[in-house]
Design a protein around this motif. Structure first.
Motif, PDB file in Angstrom:
ATOM      1  N   TRP A  18       0.859  -1.185   0.000  1.00 36.28           N
ATOM      2  CA  TRP A  18       0.000   0.000   0.000  1.00 36.28           C
ATOM      3  C   TRP A  18       0.892   1.231   0.000  1.00 36.28           C
ATOM      4  O   TRP A  18       1.947   1.253   0.633  1.00 36.28           O
ATOM      5  CB  TRP A  18      -0.909   0.001   1.227  1.00 36.28           C
ATOM      6  CG  TRP A  18      -1.996  -1.019   1.118  1.00 36.28           C
ATOM      7  CD1 TRP A  18      -3.220  -0.866   0.544  1.00 36.28           C
ATOM      8  CD2 TRP A  18      -1.955  -2.372   1.583  1.00 36.28           C
ATOM      9  NE1 TRP A  18      -3.948  -2.033   0.615  1.00 36.28           N
ATOM     10  CE2 TRP A  18      -3.192  -2.979   1.251  1.00 36.28           C
ATOM     11  CE3 TRP A  18      -0.995  -3.156   2.246  1.00 36.28           C
ATOM     12  CZ2 TRP A  18      -3.489  -4.302   1.556  1.00 36.28           C
ATOM     13  CZ3 TRP A  18      -1.282  -4.471   2.543  1.00 36.28           C
ATOM     14  CH2 TRP A  18      -2.515  -5.038   2.203  1.00 36.28           C
ATOM     15  N   ARG A 194      -9.380  -2.942  -0.111  1.00 36.38           N
ATOM     16  CA  ARG A 194      -8.868  -2.484  -1.414  1.00 36.38           C
ATOM     17  C   ARG A 194      -9.836  -2.843  -2.540  1.00 36.38           C
ATOM     18  O   ARG A 194     -10.162  -2.016  -3.398  1.00 36.38           O
ATOM     19  CB  ARG A 194      -7.497  -3.115  -1.678  1.00 36.38           C
ATOM     20  CG  ARG A 194      -6.798  -2.597  -2.932  1.00 36.38           C
ATOM     21  CD  ARG A 194      -5.880  -3.633  -3.545  1.00 36.38           C
ATOM     22  NE  ARG A 194      -4.847  -4.116  -2.671  1.00 36.38           N
ATOM     23  CZ  ARG A 194      -3.600  -3.626  -2.619  1.00 36.38           C
ATOM     24  NH1 ARG A 194      -3.258  -2.598  -3.359  1.00 36.38           N
ATOM     25  NH2 ARG A 194      -2.697  -4.176  -1.827  1.00 36.38           N
ATOM     26  N   ARG A 199      -9.307   3.239   0.343  1.00 36.72           N
ATOM     27  CA  ARG A 199      -7.916   3.638   0.120  1.00 36.72           C
ATOM     28  C   ARG A 199      -7.118   3.470   1.402  1.00 36.72           C
ATOM     29  O   ARG A 199      -7.476   4.014   2.452  1.00 36.72           O
ATOM     30  CB  ARG A 199      -7.861   5.090  -0.362  1.00 36.72           C
ATOM     31  CG  ARG A 199      -8.397   5.296  -1.770  1.00 36.72           C
ATOM     32  CD  ARG A 199      -8.494   6.767  -2.133  1.00 36.72           C
ATOM     33  NE  ARG A 199      -9.652   7.413  -1.499  1.00 36.72           N
ATOM     34  CZ  ARG A 199      -9.913   8.727  -1.572  1.00 36.72           C
ATOM     35  NH1 ARG A 199      -9.073   9.528  -2.234  1.00 36.72           N
ATOM     36  NH2 ARG A 199     -10.993   9.229  -0.994  1.00 36.72           N
TER      37      ARG A 199
END
Length: 424
Positions: A18, A194, A199
């Motif tokens: 991420w 996700r 986010r």
């Protein structure tokens, strides 16, 4: 901040990384913290159609959610009879109706999102003396009053059939308990977020908060402006919000994981591969992992200080439980923090009309954090009754304030440890 050198980090499922937050963005809900509280909250909100941003200072599951014993223990750190005596029948009825829900949520998540986290059903509370066994009998009755029909009392003969140890006089088998690879559960939930459009940003520590409409969370390289904010940092929130850190204390616990055992060895220790925790105030807990290692933890270090020699603290307990493992090699050892409250009950509430927090599970965080996420999502959908049942509990500071909370708590632990040894 990277994951600690734990068994869980070494055996984590592969996952796409991420990014770090590097811009100023907007959303419906900003969640601060990438452990179970934040992940559960974000996942429930994404499922409900909210635009969610989650900020994590290190890696997903960096804190207790990726380091704990991996046991799905029902209820709270204070059982329902204590809740009823302290806070009344109505509060007990509300909290009692939810005390098995967190484990159900985890099992649903595992199935719905195909999360590979070595889930195995069943957990044993093991009694070291007759007083503890009597308390387990009372616990069984209390849980059955609130609808739990999956409990089985074990006498001395029966528990030795389950656990090859001479330590115990009996126990309580909870068929609705179980155990998991906790970091892989966290990573699986993050992946589900996700896929639903949420986010997630790692290595994005929040350095400042500004309350208002909207609320604002600032990091070194960006910011998030949100209609609602959820603070879910728990023992790793630090001093970001002093109003929260003053009412709970980070505490450390230690875990070791042995070299792999043979199938025969693993099943000889724990016949049906249940997880186990004893009934001491400063309890020990253990289980066999998905690749046949014995994972054993216990002890409390008040104030979240990392001990110098984890083996010295844990190995004597492991060998007292299983002396047949004398000479076993330890492959992994680590420590991690959980957040302790004075009442031993979780703290949920609001700092502002649009700023919420959930923290302080006091050792029962794996299941209760998942309940917390569902309750927060209910609030934002207009149903606050169940969240407010927790929010209405008193959130008391430790005696002596932050300066003296560690020594006072340690003194109390010495008292209870003596009671454990004397069996009174």
């Amino acid at each position: 901040m990277e994951h600690v050198n734990s068994y869980y980090a070494a055996t984590a499922n592969e996952h796409a990384p991420w990014p770090q937050l590097t811009e100023n963005i907007q959303c419906d809900v900003c969640v601060v913290g990438g452990g179970y509280t934040g992940l559960s909250t974000a996942l429930f909100l994404c499922e409900a159609g909210f635009d969610v941003v989650l900020l994590e200072a290190g890696r997903i599951g960096f804190g207790a959610s990726g380091r704990n014993g991996g046991q799905l223990v029902n209820s709270y750190s204070r059982d329902i009879d204590v809740i009823e005596s302290r806070y009344g029948h109505d509060t007990a009825r509300m909290l009692g109706s939810m005390m098995f829900e967190g484990g159900d949520i985890i099992r649903e998540r595992i199935q719905q999102y195909d999360i590979q986290c070595d889930f195995k059903p069943g957990g044993i509370f093991a009694a070291l003396n007759s007083r503890q066994l009597h308390e387990l009998e009372s616990q069984k009755g209390n849980w059955e009053r609130y609808g739990h029909d999956g409990l089985e009392l074990l006498d001395a003969e029966r528990i030795t059939q389950e656990i090859d140890s001479k330590n115990y006089v009996g126990g309580l088998l909870d068929h609705r308990g179980g155990h998991i690879h906790p970091l892989n559960l966290a990573l699986g939930e993050a992946e589900a977020i996700r896929k639903l459009g949420g986010r997630i940003f790692e290595q994005s520590a929040v350095t400042g908060l500004k309350y208002g409409d909207p609320a604002l969370a600032t990091t070194d390289k960006g910011s998030v402006s949100a209609k609602f904010m959820v603070l879910a940092g728990n023992a790793y929130l630090g001093n970001l919000e002093p109003k929260l850190s003053a009412k709970a204390m980070p505490c450390g616990t230690q875990i070791v994981t042995t070299e792999p055992l043979s199938d025969e060895q693993a099943h000889s220790l724990i016949a049906n591969q249940y997880c186990v925790e004893d009934c001491n105030y400063l309890l020990d807990y253990y289980r066999v992992t998905g690749d046949n290692r014995l994972l054993y933890g216990g002890g409390v270090v008040y104030g979240a200080r990392d001990p110098d020699d984890i083996d010295r603290l844990v190995l004597p307990k492991l060998l007292k439980t299983f002396p047949q493992l004398e000479g076993i090699k330890v492959d992994y050892r680590w420590t991690g923090n959980f957040l302790l409250t004075l009442s031993r009950l979780p703290q949920f509430g609001r700092l502002e009309p649009n700023v919420y927090y959930m923290q302080g599970y006091s050792g029962h965080g794996v299941t209760c954090t998942h309940l917390a996420g569902r309750l927060l999502s209910e609030v934002l959908k207009g149903q606050a009754e169940r969240f407010d049942a927790f929010a209405g509990l008193p959130h008391l500071p430790f005696f002596g304030g932050r300066r003296f909370q560690v020594p006072f708590s340690a003194m109390g632990a010495v008292y209870y440890s003596l009671r454990d040894k004397l069996g009174v």
